[in-house]
Scaffold this active site. Structure first.
Site, PDB file in Angstrom:
ATOM      1  N   LEU A  88       0.851  -1.191   0.000  1.00 30.06           N
ATOM      2  CA  LEU A  88       0.000   0.000   0.000  1.00 30.06           C
ATOM      3  C   LEU A  88       0.884   1.237   0.000  1.00 30.06           C
ATOM      4  O   LEU A  88       1.028   1.946   0.994  1.00 30.06           O
ATOM      5  CB  LEU A  88      -0.953  -0.011   1.201  1.00 30.06           C
ATOM      6  CG  LEU A  88      -2.064  -1.038   1.103  1.00 30.06           C
ATOM      7  CD1 LEU A  88      -2.988  -0.947   2.294  1.00 30.06           C
ATOM      8  CD2 LEU A  88      -2.859  -0.878  -0.188  1.00 30.06           C
ATOM      9  N   HIS A  89       1.523   1.475  -1.146  1.00 33.29           N
ATOM     10  CA  HIS A  89       2.380   2.628  -1.352  1.00 33.29           C
ATOM     11  C   HIS A  89       1.932   3.316  -2.634  1.00 33.29           C
ATOM     12  O   HIS A  89       1.470   2.668  -3.564  1.00 33.29           O
ATOM     13  CB  HIS A  89       3.840   2.196  -1.485  1.00 33.29           C
ATOM     14  CG  HIS A  89       4.326   1.476  -0.266  1.00 33.29           C
ATOM     15  ND1 HIS A  89       4.704   2.146   0.871  1.00 33.29           N
ATOM     16  CD2 HIS A  89       4.454   0.160   0.009  1.00 33.29           C
ATOM     17  CE1 HIS A  89       5.062   1.258   1.787  1.00 33.29           C
ATOM     18  NE2 HIS A  89       4.913   0.047   1.295  1.00 33.29           N
ATOM     19  N   ALA A  90       2.066   4.613  -2.669  1.00 28.38           N
ATOM     20  CA  ALA A  90       1.776   5.422  -3.849  1.00 28.38           C
ATOM     21  C   ALA A  90       0.386   5.137  -4.438  1.00 28.38           C
ATOM     22  O   ALA A  90      -0.607   5.305  -3.758  1.00 28.38           O
ATOM     23  CB  ALA A  90       2.881   5.272  -4.886  1.00 28.38           C
TER      24      ALA A  90
END
Length: 87
Positions: free
Chosen positions: A14-16
């Site tokens: 759950l990045h960018a």
């Protein structure tokens, strides 16, 4: 309080972009939803900044928390998390 678990499918966790897509879906839900991973305290699922502080990686199991009666909301959000959002 009800909970659901999901395994994060996005290759970047759950990045960018995946985090932004999930946070948007959670923020649009009619009930407040919180998310936690490992031993970290739950944070607001609709807050991109709070979500990114969890450091969720691909394959991590996360837990979604909401008030009773929000089963449909949590199932929809589980579906988002279990989809590869990297493309």
């Amino acid at each position: 309080m009800i909970t659901r678990t999901a395994v994060v499918a996005a290759k970047t966790g759950l990045h960018a972009r995946p985090a932004a897509l999930f946070a948007k879906a959670a923020a649009e839900s009619p009930v407040p939803v919180r998310i936690s991973v490992r031993d970290k305290e739950p944070v607001a699922a609709g807050s991109l900044l709070q979500l990114m502080t969890l450091g969720v990686e691909c394959g991590d199991t996360v837990t979604l928390h909401a008030e009773d009666g929000a089963d449909d909301v949590l199932e929809r959000l589980v579906g988002v998390l279990e989809t590869d959002l990297d493309h």
